[in-house]
Design a protein around this motif. Structure first.
Motif, PDB file in Angstrom:
ATOM      1  N   ARG A 144      28.339  26.614  23.577  1.00  0.00           N
ATOM      2  CA  ARG A 144      29.226  26.374  24.710  1.00  0.00           C
ATOM      3  C   ARG A 144      29.108  27.496  25.739  1.00  0.00           C
ATOM      4  NH1 ARG A 144      35.843  26.350  24.407  1.00  0.00           N
ATOM      5  NH2 ARG A 144      36.242  25.617  26.525  1.00  0.00           N
ATOM      6  N   ILE A 145      29.049  28.722  25.260  1.00  0.00           N
ATOM      7  CA  ILE A 145      28.937  29.855  26.172  1.00  0.00           C
ATOM      8  C   ILE A 145      27.540  29.933  26.764  1.00  0.00           C
ATOM      9  CG2 ILE A 145      28.947  32.379  26.273  1.00  0.00           C
ATOM     10  CD1 ILE A 145      31.329  32.307  24.378  1.00  0.00           C
ATOM     11  N   ARG A 146      26.533  29.637  25.955  1.00  0.00           N
ATOM     12  CA  ARG A 146      25.158  29.611  26.488  1.00  0.00           C
ATOM     13  C   ARG A 146      25.049  28.607  27.634  1.00  0.00           C
ATOM     14  NH1 ARG A 146      21.306  31.967  22.771  1.00  0.00           N
ATOM     15  NH2 ARG A 146      22.299  32.382  20.761  1.00  0.00           N
ATOM     16  N   ALA A 147      25.641  27.444  27.434  1.00  0.00           N
ATOM     17  CA  ALA A 147      25.584  26.410  28.473  1.00  0.00           C
ATOM     18  C   ALA A 147      26.283  26.883  29.743  1.00  0.00           C
ATOM     19  CB  ALA A 147      26.219  25.119  27.963  1.00  0.00           C
ATOM     20  N   ALA A 148      27.410  27.565  29.587  1.00  0.00           N
ATOM     21  CA  ALA A 148      28.139  28.070  30.753  1.00  0.00           C
ATOM     22  C   ALA A 148      27.338  29.143  31.477  1.00  0.00           C
ATOM     23  CB  ALA A 148      29.493  28.626  30.315  1.00  0.00           C
ATOM     24  N   MET A 149      26.628  29.966  30.721  1.00  0.00           N
ATOM     25  CA  MET A 149      25.824  31.027  31.336  1.00  0.00           C
ATOM     26  C   MET A 149      24.646  30.451  32.117  1.00  0.00           C
ATOM     27  SD  MET A 149      25.725  33.835  28.260  1.00  0.00           S
ATOM     28  CE  MET A 149      24.673  34.978  29.164  1.00  0.00           C
ATOM     29  N   LEU A 150      24.070  29.366  31.618  1.00  0.00           N
ATOM     30  CA  LEU A 150      22.870  28.796  32.240  1.00  0.00           C
ATOM     31  C   LEU A 150      23.189  27.835  33.382  1.00  0.00           C
ATOM     32  CD1 LEU A 150      20.734  28.095  29.053  1.00  0.00           C
ATOM     33  CD2 LEU A 150      20.530  30.016  30.638  1.00  0.00           C
ATOM     34  N   SER A 151      24.441  27.414  33.466  1.00  0.00           N
ATOM     35  CA  SER A 151      24.808  26.434  34.483  1.00  0.00           C
ATOM     36  C   SER A 151      25.038  27.101  35.833  1.00  0.00           C
ATOM     37  CB  SER A 151      26.071  25.682  34.065  1.00  0.00           C
ATOM     38  OG  SER A 151      27.184  26.564  34.055  1.00  0.00           O
ATOM     39  N   ARG A 152      24.985  26.282  36.875  1.00  0.00           N
ATOM     40  CA  ARG A 152      25.308  26.746  38.214  1.00  0.00           C
ATOM     41  C   ARG A 152      26.550  26.001  38.692  1.00  0.00           C
ATOM     42  NH1 ARG A 152      19.956  26.831  41.902  1.00  0.00           N
ATOM     43  NH2 ARG A 152      21.361  28.066  43.213  1.00  0.00           N
ATOM     44  N   MET A 186      27.156  49.342  33.243  1.00  0.00           N
ATOM     45  CA  MET A 186      27.835  48.053  33.141  1.00  0.00           C
ATOM     46  C   MET A 186      26.873  46.949  32.736  1.00  0.00           C
ATOM     47  SD  MET A 186      30.377  46.169  32.997  1.00  0.00           S
ATOM     48  CE  MET A 186      31.651  47.421  33.001  1.00  0.00           C
ATOM     49  N   GLY A 187      27.450  45.782  32.430  1.00  0.00           N
ATOM     50  CA  GLY A 187      26.705  44.676  31.844  1.00  0.00           C
ATOM     51  C   GLY A 187      26.157  43.675  32.844  1.00  0.00           C
ATOM     52  N   LEU A 188      25.740  42.545  32.312  1.00  0.00           N
ATOM     53  CA  LEU A 188      25.016  41.508  33.038  1.00  0.00           C
ATOM     54  C   LEU A 188      25.730  41.063  34.314  1.00  0.00           C
ATOM     55  CD1 LEU A 188      22.760  39.295  33.134  1.00  0.00           C
ATOM     56  CD2 LEU A 188      24.305  37.867  31.768  1.00  0.00           C
ATOM     57  N   GLY A 189      25.058  41.246  35.449  1.00  0.00           N
ATOM     58  CA  GLY A 189      25.566  40.765  36.713  1.00  0.00           C
ATOM     59  C   GLY A 189      26.801  41.476  37.228  1.00  0.00           C
ATOM     60  N   ALA A 223      34.537  27.045  44.793  1.00  0.00           N
ATOM     61  CA  ALA A 223      33.948  26.469  43.584  1.00  0.00           C
ATOM     62  C   ALA A 223      33.329  27.550  42.720  1.00  0.00           C
ATOM     63  CB  ALA A 223      32.896  25.424  43.967  1.00  0.00           C
ATOM     64  N   VAL A 224      32.683  28.519  43.357  1.00  0.00           N
ATOM     65  CA  VAL A 224      32.079  29.627  42.614  1.00  0.00           C
ATOM     66  C   VAL A 224      33.158  30.460  41.938  1.00  0.00           C
ATOM     67  CG1 VAL A 224      30.775  31.767  42.845  1.00  0.00           C
ATOM     68  CG2 VAL A 224      30.011  29.720  44.053  1.00  0.00           C
ATOM     69  N   ARG A 255      25.371  38.270  43.966  1.00  0.00           N
ATOM     70  CA  ARG A 255      23.933  38.250  43.737  1.00  0.00           C
ATOM     71  C   ARG A 255      23.573  37.392  42.516  1.00  0.00           C
ATOM     72  NH1 ARG A 255      23.813  40.354  48.536  1.00  0.00           N
ATOM     73  NH2 ARG A 255      24.035  42.607  48.739  1.00  0.00           N
ATOM     74  N   PRO A 256      23.781  36.080  42.592  1.00  0.00           N
ATOM     75  CA  PRO A 256      23.493  35.244  41.420  1.00  0.00           C
ATOM     76  C   PRO A 256      22.027  35.267  41.005  1.00  0.00           C
ATOM     77  CG  PRO A 256      23.938  33.895  43.363  1.00  0.00           C
ATOM     78  CD  PRO A 256      24.311  35.292  43.731  1.00  0.00           C
ATOM     79  N   ALA A 257      21.107  35.388  41.954  1.00  0.00           N
ATOM     80  CA  ALA A 257      19.690  35.438  41.588  1.00  0.00           C
ATOM     81  C   ALA A 257      19.385  36.719  40.828  1.00  0.00           C
ATOM     82  CB  ALA A 257      18.813  35.337  42.834  1.00  0.00           C
TER      83      ALA A 257
END
Length: 294
Positions: free
Chosen positions: A155-163, A27-30, A172-173, A209-211
């Motif tokens: 736009r997607i890069r920004a969403a990926m890098l944001s918390r 599976m993929g990222l996260g 909220a998460v 596990r966001p970290a």
């Protein structure tokens, strides 16, 4: 169940007959092993496969690298864009060795392999580093990592890098994760709000596990162009890619096909960067087609 693989502990689940053709899903990222939907796994098991899915390192119930700390993603993205060195506790090649460790732990000499997104990147390393362990390769919505290959929109890069505005606020998460799923899915196969929320809540209840996701993202950023590895592959390979994928555009899948000798491509109308249930049968047919050539 938990297995020791490549020096760490990984969570693994199997389905289907032990005598079936082994099929390893990456599976993929996260994402957790549960992102391979139970219905899809049952479909594959019903087609005669011994289906193995597992949590990648730093995801789900597998070994966490929390001692390495959480990377500063905006800083890491800036360094990656400038091609400056990045520190990471592991690379995608280590994750490929994890996959081999899973096969070893289960006593499997060779398996068909299907990887999605980052899992497809790991699968590329797996096939190149351990060609005797991979019978066929199905690469879904992934890329070679070659410089100049199209990637996510800003736009997607920004969403990926944001918390999330409140990382400790469960709701909220969940809202932020739901918004991101909507951002990357295709137009023809949207998930209902109720199904999406149920999936996200179950996913968070199992593990959050966001970290670990951040560390996986840095592992992707530090991985070099895999084109030289891909040129060495000599096995049946099928690429499956959505025509509406905004995370890894179809052009990346086309370029990936060109880099793997003999690879074929199924470009799917209306599919984004997701694995919608109406396409499960089509995905299974793709796996069957390439496995049959092995």
């Amino acid at each position: 169940m938990q297995v020791r693989a490549n020096g760490i502990t990984l969570e693994v689940e199997e389905a289907g007959s032990p005598q079936g053709e082994p099929l390893l899903l990456i599976m993929g990222l996260g994402m957790q092993l549960t992102a391979w939907d139970d219905d899809f796994v049952s479909l594959l098991a019903g087609r005669g496969y011994r289906v193995i899915r597992f949590d990648n390192r730093d995801a789900g119930l597998s070994h966490q690298f929390d001692a390495a700390g959480r990377p500063n993603l905006p800083l890491a993205a800036a360094r990656a864009a400038l091609r400056l060195p990045l520190k990471t506790p592991y690379g995608l090649h280590d994750m490929a060795d994890d996959a081999v460790g899973v096969l070893d732990a289960l006593g499997i000499a060779k398996a068909h392999v299907c990887g999605a997104s980052m899992g497809g990147m790991v699968a590329q390393h797996l096939a190149a580093r351990h060609p005797d362990r991979v019978a066929s390769l199905t690469l879904m919505m992934t890329t070679s990592g070659a410089r100049g290959t199209p990637g996510p929109s800003w736009r997607i890069r920004a969403a990926m890098l944001s918390r999330p505005p409140a990382p400790d606020d469960r709701e909220a998460v969940l809202a932020a994760r739901g918004a991101f799923v909507r951002l990357i899915q295709g137009t023809q196969f949207p998930m209902s709000d109720s199904d999406l929320q149920a999936r996200l809540r179950a996913d968070m209840q199992r593990a959050y596990r966001p970290a670990g996701t951040a560390r996986q993202l840095v592992a992707i950023a530090t991985d070099p162009d895999r084109s030289p590895l891909l040129a060495t592959l000599s096995l049946p390979t099928r690429i499956v890619h959505g025509r509406e994928d905004p995370m890894i555009p179809l052009a990346a899948g086309v370029a990936l096909k060109a880099r793997i000798p003999g690879a074929t491509l199924d470009a799917v109308d209306g599919m984004g960067h997701d694995l919608p249930p109406p396409l499960f049968a089509r995905f299974a047919l793709n796996i069957d087609a390439v496995a049959g050539r092995a």
